[in-house]
Motif scaffolding. Structure first.
Motif, PDB file in Angstrom:
ATOM      1  N   ALA A 178     -36.507  -1.754 -54.499  1.00 17.14           N
ATOM      2  CA  ALA A 178     -36.923  -2.088 -55.855  1.00 17.14           C
ATOM      3  C   ALA A 178     -38.294  -1.489 -56.156  1.00 17.14           C
ATOM      4  O   ALA A 178     -38.549  -1.036 -57.277  1.00 17.14           O
ATOM      5  N   LEU A 202     -37.632   2.187 -57.028  1.00 20.20           N
ATOM      6  CA  LEU A 202     -36.928   2.321 -58.311  1.00 20.20           C
ATOM      7  C   LEU A 202     -37.873   2.001 -59.468  1.00 20.20           C
ATOM      8  O   LEU A 202     -37.911   2.707 -60.482  1.00 20.20           O
ATOM      9  N   ASN A 203     -38.668   0.928 -59.304  1.00 21.93           N
ATOM     10  CA  ASN A 203     -39.611   0.571 -60.365  1.00 21.93           C
ATOM     11  C   ASN A 203     -40.668   1.643 -60.551  1.00 21.93           C
ATOM     12  O   ASN A 203     -41.086   1.933 -61.671  1.00 21.93           O
ATOM     13  N   LEU A 242     -23.813   2.434 -56.607  1.00 20.94           N
ATOM     14  CA  LEU A 242     -23.612   2.234 -58.044  1.00 20.94           C
ATOM     15  C   LEU A 242     -24.562   1.202 -58.628  1.00 20.94           C
ATOM     16  O   LEU A 242     -24.972   1.310 -59.779  1.00 20.94           O
ATOM     17  N   SER A 243     -24.936   0.207 -57.834  1.00 22.38           N
ATOM     18  CA  SER A 243     -25.804  -0.842 -58.368  1.00 22.38           C
ATOM     19  C   SER A 243     -27.157  -0.269 -58.777  1.00 22.38           C
ATOM     20  O   SER A 243     -27.689  -0.589 -59.838  1.00 22.38           O
ATOM     21  N   ARG A 272     -26.871   1.838 -61.941  1.00 25.62           N
ATOM     22  CA  ARG A 272     -26.841   1.048 -63.168  1.00 25.62           C
ATOM     23  C   ARG A 272     -28.270   0.681 -63.578  1.00 25.62           C
ATOM     24  O   ARG A 272     -28.618   0.625 -64.755  1.00 25.62           O
ATOM     25  N   GLN A 273     -29.092   0.405 -62.577  1.00 26.09           N
ATOM     26  CA  GLN A 273     -30.443  -0.046 -62.815  1.00 26.09           C
ATOM     27  C   GLN A 273     -31.310   1.016 -63.490  1.00 26.09           C
ATOM     28  O   GLN A 273     -32.155   0.711 -64.305  1.00 26.09           O
ATOM     29  N   ALA A 282     -34.722  -8.624 -56.010  1.00 26.25           N
ATOM     30  CA  ALA A 282     -35.119  -7.224 -55.831  1.00 26.25           C
ATOM     31  C   ALA A 282     -33.919  -6.297 -55.712  1.00 26.25           C
ATOM     32  O   ALA A 282     -34.054  -5.086 -55.825  1.00 26.25           O
ATOM     33  N   LEU A 313     -24.529  -4.652 -59.609  1.00 21.70           N
ATOM     34  CA  LEU A 313     -23.627  -3.803 -60.370  1.00 21.70           C
ATOM     35  C   LEU A 313     -23.243  -4.432 -61.699  1.00 21.70           C
ATOM     36  O   LEU A 313     -22.984  -3.745 -62.675  1.00 21.70           O
ATOM     37  N   LEU A 331     -35.913  -5.265 -62.043  1.00 27.64           N
ATOM     38  CA  LEU A 331     -35.999  -5.632 -60.641  1.00 27.64           C
ATOM     39  C   LEU A 331     -37.400  -6.126 -60.356  1.00 27.64           C
ATOM     40  O   LEU A 331     -38.380  -5.507 -60.742  1.00 27.64           O
TER      41      LEU A 331
END
Lengths: 330, 315, 324
Positions: free
Chosen positions: A197, A200-201, A221-222, A225-226, C257, C261, C267
């Motif tokens: 995270a 990604l952030n 995939l999760s 999506r984020q 965190a 899907l 997050l």
């Protein structure tokens, strides 16, 4: 939004040789990337999804010209990428290089173990010399700060950092040249869950501040999506579906995409999975199946699917699917 | 957007100095007993070679013991390693010979390693037909019986009766010995180049090389800035082992009577005293011991460095 | 409780490395009920794989079990002789690894390497052993099991190799199976197949399964009960429902965190890094990264306490945070 990157009919075949004593004979081709076309807009993240061997990483490398494409073209911000790297002036090449960057999957292998962090992040300045030398130091510290590292980290060597910190260093190196576009090849999949995270952030934050576009390549995939605005699914070197993120996850149309999405376990006891189990495994890309490449594993396949290749057509607004029967799922 | 988290929870390490991999390797090497022992012997050898004219009681080639009536004497206080039948002091000659030993080790290794690195790195990194061509040449050098060729070439060259010494910047260089060294070097790189090539090929696939490429670095830049520093540890190990084998091969060549008669290397000393071994064994044993210890020292150091750089191989 | 197949009490496994003592497991306690699937969740360095290695007593050097108790069917495993232990491995307790490719020997055929195992443990003839192998391969739904006997590992895809590994682990009908990240190296659709297979096997042959993973999703979908490990300590034990309802602060942070899907949301990342286990944080090991941490968390190690209904929590503030 303005288009930044246009991939047109991109193809990459790896020849398969049978080796004689002196001669090499081509006996077949690995169809790594097979006639794919897509766009990335300014400030947008496109998620490129697929299972191993579907050609998503190769696509990323082709765009950056780290691998030579077999055919097709890539237009980037007014440049024809392949042409520029082939016969553009030094100045043009340098400018194009600086505007497209890559972040790799394995942060443990993507930093030179014998260089300090300072040397690693300032390497692009040394290569391109687009900045006066006096500014290098200041710039490096500014970049470290941007990716959430401390100034004292500059004197350290990569082995002293954790995976997440290394990925931050990789990102700092990539944004050192002020790129407009970054290919992020599975940037979080080798990191621990609690660290993903953070990265990604950081990517989202940098996108906001610098307006960078990403091609986010991933099998997860999760996380796609984020972070993505748009999702493209590849199967055996071809694009099977391309749609805006919401539509992609809420109303997937291609049978493969639907199976893929159903197979991801959701961390919520209230949501029991309803897995669409795909029979068999991904066929060999050397001799891909005829017609629709997914037909041997598709529960809806008809004789038409094995003989006729479906085109990638716009089924719904901005929702492209390559399936003869996509309308039935709408 | 929350992005101000410190990736390092605490700052306790802020002042700690960072150790480069070389410093880490040196720390490990210091714990390696046999490696340190070898290094100690080499330091002594270098010291002896540098100050040979001050340490040795007799100048090189001196026949003073003969005139003093002390030829063929066993070891004594005056002549610690005895004297030869021909009347020279073995101890002094050994000390002077150390200069040639180092000369052989260093020159042969420097040349061999230069070829090794150029061939290994360009073959491994550039690949393609450059790799094909270089590897075929390498294989040719690998399959030749090198010792035989060294013997033949050095004899042919000696038969051409060249000048015994060249003057170069005021130093006289023994021509025949240098020829032998060059031939030794010419046959010492092939196997090593293949090792380096393998290393480079593995490195080439690493993502940091890809990253440098995507930053726009040229092949030359990548080879010099990324590949070379990363194969350097391996190179140092190989170089040390090459020194050992160069010393050994020169000793063998000289012992077989193909050496440079103008220089008194340890191998030459052994060759000269060989026929008198039953009477003056000391003139044979001490040079032999010197060669043995030198080769051992280089090998121990190589082993130590290799362990220090690959800690996982230990335990 | 006699229903427990495996009871681990205060298990300590340390690695004595050059750099210092790595306390990989530092007082781990949990039970595994017979016929149940439990999830052992944690990030790298949490000690989840070392737990499995400790139970099988195959901790690689320089690691050593330095304390605690492991009871398997009421018998103390740590008191057993090495020769006795050997008959436990495979026959009573079995293990599947993360990487199916490197856990099969590439130079032997599948038939050879699997029937060897049968012949080593049970004194049977070669064709009897082969029969047992075919039976196991059928169990894991490998297509053409007879044909597979004569083939080499490289002739199978990753998913098929993992099936073969599972068959190998089940050859001797073990009571307990550890699956150490069995799907991490596989694609999503293949992962779904393997998970479905494990769930099936667990139901059909009454296997007790310990699923070691870092993926909260897999745990949620497969397991009734979860053990959450962090830096060599148990943070939380409980049923899936309880853990989602009133989680330990670490579990809670982890769930927030992890991208999901089924939804797009912001997050909330956990700050900091996974701690170094040579000098682990004092008190609660999660305190440097915990948003609820107070002075007490730094000083005092929180005990693992039952907070009701078999839900065990190791946290000073959990009660207060969850409304008394």
């Amino acid at each position: 939004m303005e288009t930044l990157l246009q991939v047109k009919d991109l193809v990459k075949y790896y020849p398969v040789y049978s080796r004689g004593i002196v001669t090499k004979k081509v006996v077949g081709n690995v169809h790594a990337v097979d006639h794919i076309t897509f766009e990335v807009k300014k400030g947008e993240t496109v998620g490129l999804v697929g299972e191993s061997g579907c050609g998503k990483t190769t696509t990323g490398k082709l765009i950056l010209n780290l691998e030579k494409a077999t055919s097709g073209s890539v237009l980037f911000d007014g440049f024809d990428v392949f042409k520029t790297f082939r016969k553009g002036s030094k100045e043009e090449k340098s400018r194009l290089r600086r505007s497209m960057q890559m972040v790799f999957q394995n942060p443990y292998a993507s930093l030179d173990p014998r260089m300090t962090v300072f040397d690693i992040i300032s390497e692009p300045f040394k290569i391109h010399r687009h900045l006066p030398k006096e500014e290098w130091g200041e710039q490096v510290y500014k970049l470290l700060d941007m990716v959430g590292l401390e100034p004292y980290h500059a004197e350290r060597y990569p082995h002293e950092f954790s995976g997440g910190q290394r990925q931050r260093i990789c990102i700092a190196r990539a944004i050192a040249v002020n790129p407009k576009f970054i290919v992020a090849d599975e940037p979080v999949s080798s990191l621990d869950v609690s660290i993903r995270a953070q990265i990604l952030n950081l990517m989202l934050d940098l996108q906001k501040r610098l307006g960078i576009s990403y091609l986010y390549i991933s099998h997860d995939l999760s996380s796609v999506r984020q972070i993505s605005h748009r999702v493209i699914v590849m199967y055996l070197g071809e694009i099977v579906e391309s749609a805006p993120t919401e539509k992609h996850f809420e109303h997937p149309l291609h049978p493969y995409t639907r199976a893929l999405i159903s197979a991801v376990p959701i961390p919520d006891p209230a949501k029991k999975m309803d897995i669409i189990l795909l029979p068999g495994e991904v066929p060999s890309p050397i001799n891909p199946p005829s017609g629709c490449r997914f037909h041997p594993r598709c529960q809806y396949a008809t004789p038409k699917c094995s003989s006729e290749k479906p085109a990638l057509i716009e089924i719904d607004r901005d929702h492209f699917v390559s399936c003869h029967y996509a309308f039935n799922f709408l | 957007m929350v992005n101000s988290e410190q990736p390092n929870g605490k700052n306790e390490n802020a002042t700690r100095r960072s150790a480069s991999q070389w410093a880490v390797a040196w720390r490990r090497f210091k714990k390696h007993k046999s490696g340190l022992f070898g290094l100690g012997m080499i330091v002594i050898l270098v010291f002896i070679a540098v100050f040979h004219s001050f340490i040795a009681p007799y100048p090189p080639g001196s026949l003073d013991p003969l005139y003093e009536g002390e030829a063929g004497q066993p070891p004594s206080w005056k002549h610690p390693f005895g004297t030869t039948i021909g009347g020279s002091d073995v101890y002094s000659e050994l000390i002077h010979g150390s200069v040639w030993t180092l000369y052989v080790a260093i020159i042969a290794t420097v040349i061999a390693m230069l070829i090794t690195m150029v061939v290994g790195i360009s073959s491994g990194y550039l690949g393609g037909y450059i790799d094909d061509i270089l590897m075929r040449i390498t294989e040719v050098f690998l399959v030749f019986p090198s010792l035989l060729l060294i013997l033949v070439f050095s004899r042919i060259y000696q038969l051409m009766n060249p000048e015994p010494f060249w003057k170069f910047l005021g130093i006289s260089i023994p021509v025949n010995l240098t020829t032998i060294v060059l031939i030794v070097a010419l046959f010492a790189w092939a196997g090593n180049a293949r090792v380096i090539r393998g290393e480079v090929m593995a490195l080439k696939e690493k993502e940091f090389i890809q990253a440098a490429k995507s930053l726009g670095a040229s092949s030359r830049w990548i080879m010099l800035r990324h590949i070379l520093p990363n194969v350097l540890p391996q190179t140092i190990v190989i170089a040390t082992l090459t020194m050992a084998s160069a010393v050994l091969i020169e000793a063998v060549v000289s012992f077989l009577g193909f050496g440079d008669i103008n220089t008194n290397t340890w191998g030459r000393m052994m060759e000269e005293s060989f026929q008198y071994m039953s009477t003056t064994w000391w003139a044979e044993v001490f040079p032999g011991l010197a060669v043995f210890l030198t080769v051992l020292a280089f090998n121990l150091v190589g082993d130590g460095i290799s362990d220090a750089l690959n800690p996982r191989l230990r335990e | 409780m006699s229903m427990n197949l495996l009871e681990i009490e205060n298990l300590k496994t340390y690695f004595f490395t050059e750099a210092g003592v790595v306390k990989a497991l530092d007082g781990v306690t949990f039970n595994v009920e017979k016929g149940c699937t439990i999830g052992l969740v944690g990030e790298s360095g949490s000690g989840k794989s070392v737990t499995a290695q400790s139970v099988l007593r195959i901790v690689p050097r320089p690691g050593r079990i330095v304390g605690g108790k492991i009871l398997f069917n009421g018998e103390d495993i740590l008191a057993k002789k090495e020769s006795e232990m050997r008959s436990y491995r495979g026959k009573k307790i079995s293990l599947i690894f993360q990487d199916p490719t490197s856990s099969l020997n590439p130079v032997f055929t599948i038939g050879n390497q699997l029937s060897d195992i049968v012949m080593q443990h049970n004194r049977v003839k070669k064709d009897e052993a082969a029969e047992a192998v075919v039976k196991a391969l059928k169990l894991v739904k490998l297509p053409d099991p007879e044909e597979a006997l004569t083939r080499y590992p490289h002739q199978f895809s990753g998913g098929m190799k993992q099936r073969i590994c599972i068959a190998r682990a089940l050859l001797l009908n073990p009571d307990l199976l550890f699956a150490d990240e069995p799907t991490t190296n596989l694609d999503v659709t293949i992962q779904a197949q393997i998970i479905a297979l494990l769930v099936d096997l667990q139901k059909n042959i009454g296997l007790t399964l310990v699923m070691i993973t870092h993926d909260m999703g897999i745990v949620t979908q497969m397991c009734k009960c979860v053990v959450v490990l962090y830096a060599g300590k148990v943070m939380e034990i409980g049923s899936i429902e309880k853990i989602f309802e009133m989680p330990h602060p670490y579990t809670e942070a982890l769930l927030k965190a992890v991208p999901r899907l089924d939804q797009t949301r912001k997050l909330i990342s956990i700050p900091g890094n996974i701690p170094n286990l040579i000098e682990p944080p004092s008190g609660c090991r999660f305190h440097p990264r915990c948003q609820y941490a107070v002075e007490r968390c730094k000083e005092e190690v929180p005990p693992l306490q039952d907070v009701g209904g078999g839900h065990m929590i190791s946290c000073h503030r959990w009660r207060e945070l969850n409304g008394g």
